[in-house]
Design an enzyme around this catalytic site. Structure first.
Site, PDB file in Angstrom:
ATOM      1  N   HIS A  11      35.760 -12.105 -42.468  1.00  0.00           N
ATOM      2  CA  HIS A  11      35.116 -12.490 -41.006  1.00  0.00           C
ATOM      3  C   HIS A  11      35.035 -13.813 -40.980  1.00  0.00           C
ATOM      4  CE1 HIS A  11      33.184  -8.259 -40.824  1.00  0.00           C
ATOM      5  NE2 HIS A  11      33.312  -8.162 -42.167  1.00  0.00           N
ATOM      6  N   HIS A  51      39.717  -7.930 -45.314  1.00  0.00           N
ATOM      7  CA  HIS A  51      39.628  -8.640 -44.210  1.00  0.00           C
ATOM      8  C   HIS A  51      38.689 -10.031 -44.539  1.00  0.00           C
ATOM      9  CE1 HIS A  51      37.002  -5.212 -43.895  1.00  0.00           C
ATOM     10  NE2 HIS A  51      36.241  -6.114 -43.081  1.00  0.00           N
TER      11      HIS A  51
HETATM   12  P1  5GP Z   1      33.478  -4.657 -42.841  1.00  0.00           P
HETATM   13  O1  5GP Z   1      31.913  -3.944 -42.683  1.00  0.00           O
HETATM   14  O2  5GP Z   1      34.500  -3.497 -43.417  1.00  0.00           O
HETATM   15  O3  5GP Z   1      33.190  -5.967 -43.688  1.00  0.00           O
HETATM   16  O4  5GP Z   1      34.109  -5.057 -41.353  1.00  0.00           O
HETATM   17  C1  5GP Z   1      34.495  -4.225 -40.403  1.00  0.00           C
HETATM   18  C2  5GP Z   1      34.449  -5.001 -39.444  1.00  0.00           C
HETATM   19  O5  5GP Z   1      35.404  -4.545 -38.425  1.00  0.00           O
HETATM   20  C3  5GP Z   1      33.315  -4.682 -38.365  1.00  0.00           C
HETATM   21  O6  5GP Z   1      32.554  -5.967 -38.179  1.00  0.00           O
HETATM   22  C4  5GP Z   1      33.657  -4.172 -37.189  1.00  0.00           C
HETATM   23  O7  5GP Z   1      32.875  -4.248 -35.871  1.00  0.00           O
HETATM   24  C5  5GP Z   1      35.057  -4.428 -37.368  1.00  0.00           C
HETATM   25  N1  5GP Z   1      35.946  -3.330 -36.476  1.00  0.00           N
HETATM   26  C6  5GP Z   1      35.935  -2.139 -36.803  1.00  0.00           C
HETATM   27  N2  5GP Z   1      36.971  -1.492 -36.073  1.00  0.00           N
HETATM   28  C7  5GP Z   1      37.545  -2.102 -35.268  1.00  0.00           C
HETATM   29  C8  5GP Z   1      38.392  -1.979 -34.198  1.00  0.00           C
HETATM   30  O8  5GP Z   1      38.997  -1.000 -33.968  1.00  0.00           O
HETATM   31  N3  5GP Z   1      38.796  -3.195 -33.558  1.00  0.00           N
HETATM   32  C9  5GP Z   1      38.309  -4.622 -33.909  1.00  0.00           C
HETATM   33  N4  5GP Z   1      38.765  -5.391 -33.126  1.00  0.00           N
HETATM   34  N5  5GP Z   1      37.248  -4.505 -34.861  1.00  0.00           N
HETATM   35  C10 5GP Z   1      36.814  -3.224 -35.629  1.00  0.00           C
END
Ligand code: 5GP
Ligand code: ZN
Length: 137
Positions: A102, A100
């Protein structure tokens, strides 16, 4: 689709989400724990754990989409800046192991901690890295 992957379930509509955009390849949703109002996530519908696993064409499409969503976000929120953040592996802060990007709005005086303490590029590191990268395809 991979079992027990929350983003597979969201990207394919099995779990509802606040969706800002979708097409055949991607879903763009609001992050449930945003760093700032408008923080969104670009999710491919297909499961790839991280950027290394992503096909090149889909990676290119993901970043073009991130650029378009950033431009829209700037219009909607009139923010002062945008960070694109893309974490790979736990050591880099990845917590959901489905690729993903951001897209995070920024304001001139916000206190978001996206950054690092600048170091100093040593001559040895510079020479080593320039040489090693010549040998890797
Ligand atoms: P990472 O730390 O893997 O780069 O980012 C994961 C992101 O996914 C985090 O910012 C977290 O808040 C978001 N996230 C995790 N679970 C969910 C979910 O069930 N729904 C949504 N909309 N965001 C999520
Ligand atoms: Zn997944």
């Amino acid at each position: 689709m991979t079992d027990n992957c929350i983003f597979c379930k969201i990207a394919n509509g099995e779990i509802p989400s606040a969706t800002l955009y979708e097409d055949d390849d991607f879903k763009v949703i609001l992050d449930v724990s945003p760093a700032a109002k408008g923080h969104m996530l670009i999710l491919p519908r297909q499961h790839y754990a991280d950027i290394m696993a992503m096909p090149e064409e889909l990676t290119a499409k993901a970043f073009v989409l991130a650029k378009k969503m950033a431009a829209k976000l700037e219009k909607v929120l009139e923010c002062d800046g945008i960070n694109l953040v893309q974490n790979n592996h736990e050591a880099a802060g990845q917590t959901v192991f489905h690729f993903h990007i951001h897209v995070i709005p920024r304001y001139a005086k916000d206190k978001l901690g996206i950054g690092w303490k600048p170091g100093k590029l040593s001559d040895a590191d510079r020479d080593e890295l320039v040489e090693k990268f010549k040998t890797i395809v």
